[in-house]
Design an enzyme around this catalytic site. Structure first.
Site, PDB file in Angstrom:
ATOM      1  N   HIS A 148      44.900  40.159  38.617  1.00  0.00           N
ATOM      2  CA  HIS A 148      45.041  39.556  39.936  1.00  0.00           C
ATOM      3  C   HIS A 148      46.190  38.566  39.934  1.00  0.00           C
ATOM      4  CE1 HIS A 148      42.160  35.869  39.086  1.00  0.00           C
ATOM      5  NE2 HIS A 148      43.024  36.067  38.113  1.00  0.00           N
ATOM      6  N   CYS A 167      48.779  30.875  37.499  1.00  0.00           N
ATOM      7  CA  CYS A 167      48.093  32.018  38.120  1.00  0.00           C
ATOM      8  C   CYS A 167      48.855  32.574  39.316  1.00  0.00           C
ATOM      9  CB  CYS A 167      46.677  31.620  38.541  1.00  0.00           C
ATOM     10  SG  CYS A 167      45.605  31.177  37.159  1.00  0.00           S
ATOM     11  N   HIS A 173      48.171  38.575  36.215  1.00  0.00           N
ATOM     12  CA  HIS A 173      47.599  38.492  34.872  1.00  0.00           C
ATOM     13  C   HIS A 173      46.200  39.084  34.943  1.00  0.00           C
ATOM     14  CE1 HIS A 173      46.156  34.935  36.994  1.00  0.00           C
ATOM     15  NE2 HIS A 173      45.102  34.947  36.182  1.00  0.00           N
ATOM     16  N   HIS A 175      41.946  39.692  33.291  1.00  0.00           N
ATOM     17  CA  HIS A 175      40.762  39.103  32.657  1.00  0.00           C
ATOM     18  C   HIS A 175      39.775  40.208  32.300  1.00  0.00           C
ATOM     19  CE1 HIS A 175      41.821  34.979  33.801  1.00  0.00           C
ATOM     20  NE2 HIS A 175      42.096  35.433  35.003  1.00  0.00           N
ATOM     21  N   ASP A 213      36.949  48.048  38.160  1.00  0.00           N
ATOM     22  CA  ASP A 213      37.424  48.113  36.779  1.00  0.00           C
ATOM     23  C   ASP A 213      38.845  48.686  36.705  1.00  0.00           C
ATOM     24  OD1 ASP A 213      37.054  47.745  33.982  1.00  0.00           O
ATOM     25  OD2 ASP A 213      36.713  49.897  33.767  1.00  0.00           O
ATOM     26  N   HIS A 214      39.695  48.018  35.912  1.00  0.00           N
ATOM     27  CA  HIS A 214      41.073  48.442  35.687  1.00  0.00           C
ATOM     28  C   HIS A 214      41.862  48.572  36.997  1.00  0.00           C
ATOM     29  CE1 HIS A 214      39.587  49.111  31.642  1.00  0.00           C
ATOM     30  NE2 HIS A 214      40.849  49.237  31.238  1.00  0.00           N
ATOM     31  N   GLU A 260      35.004  34.414  34.218  1.00  0.00           N
ATOM     32  CA  GLU A 260      36.385  34.891  34.197  1.00  0.00           C
ATOM     33  C   GLU A 260      36.994  34.727  32.802  1.00  0.00           C
ATOM     34  OE1 GLU A 260      39.376  34.426  37.647  1.00  0.00           O
ATOM     35  OE2 GLU A 260      39.806  32.756  36.285  1.00  0.00           O
TER      36      GLU A 260
END
Length: 290
Positions: A148, A167, A173, A175, A213-214, A260
């Site tokens: 994100h 951020c 980046h 998580h 996811d991903h 996170e």
């Protein structure tokens, strides 16, 4: 001065989900792999919470006495056993995680000033019981990975960096998010279950972990094209996605905890959410799957 203390214990036991009044096919349909003969086992981890005043020795209760009570009334009786046959409570209702926690409370409450019993079946599934009749809270933990960028479209680059720091970097980046979903409901007096766990896990997979996811949340999930995907907003989004499925399964969505990173997590208390905030459909990612 009031204080709550916690004592950890553990025991190893096996069990089977099987009701004699049902046929083989009915048991398999209802309990899935849990119905397999002769059963399966877990390394159970138990946390017992006690409340009281701090005495002149600086204790709520002598921990040696607490340890001895838990051993005498619970762990020595349950350790290395087949739970279905060890206590009468597990013949009236199956030895689910919910019913084991409930039975442990009943066994300990005459001896200890209990406020809560938490029982881990494994690190991704646990139950909390607080003495509220047949009401228990069950938590399922899962994970997903996503990227994100934290930035508002109406902010200048300088404003975004001032607000979100690193951020806000333009390429984003990622998580490894850890998600804990807690639901609350009444334990069925025969099955010992508060919810169809398989259906709950499937709803979480279908609505949350698989779609998210991903992904690059800002670009792949339409919701986050207008909403900054902070941990707080992601957790709120997940809560909105799961409100209706939880209700359909006969339980109340209690909390959504999103971790996170080891330094950053948040919790949404879902009872405070208005029903109209529920999202009726799972997200449709923008990217094509080939």
């Amino acid at each position: 001065m009031k204080c709550i203390i916690n004592r950890r214990a553990q025991f190893f036991a096996s069990h089977r989900y099987w009701l004699p009044e049902l046929s083989d096919d009915e048991n398999r349909a209802k309990f899935g792999t849990g119905s397999r003969f002769p059963g399966h086992g877990h390394n159970y981890v138990l946390y017992v919470s006690l409340a009281g005043d701090i005495d002149g020795c600086g204790m709520v209760m002598n921990l040696s006495a607490v340890k001895a009570a838990i051993a005498e009334h619970v762990t020595r009786q349950l350790d290395n056993t087949y739970l279905n046959t060890v206590w009468p409570e597990f013949q009236a209702a199956l030895p689910t995680t919910e019913n084991i926690a409930y039975a442990i409370w009943q066994r300990l409450v005459p001896h200890l000033p209990l406020t809560a019993v938490r029982l881990y079946e494994h690190p991704e599934l646990w139950v909390d019981y607080r003495g509220n009749d047949m009401q228990v809270s069950l938590t399922h933990k899962t994970h997903f990975s996503a990227a994100h960028r934290l930035a508002r479209s109406d902010f200048s680059e300088a404003e975004n960096y001032a607000t979100y720091g690193k951020c806000a970097r333009p390429n984003g980046h990622g998580h490894n998010y850890h998600l804990a979903v807690t639901v609350t409901g009444d334990m069925d007096p025969r099955t010992g279950m508060s919810v169809d766990l398989g259906a709950l896990i499937q709803a979480i997979d279908d609505r949350v972990t698989e779609p998210l996811d991903h992904t690059f949340l800002n670009l792949d999930i339409p919701y986050f094209s207008e909403v900054v995907p902070t941990a707080e907003n992601i957790a709120l989004y997940i809560a909105r996605l799961l409100m209706a499925p939880a209700r359909d399964l006969g339980v109340t969505l209690e909390t959504i905890e999103l971790i996170e990173s080891p330094n950053n997590s948040c919790t949404i208390h879902c009872r405070q959410l208005a029903p109209e905030l529920a999202l009726s459909e799972a997200p449709e990612p923008r990217f094509a799957v080939h």
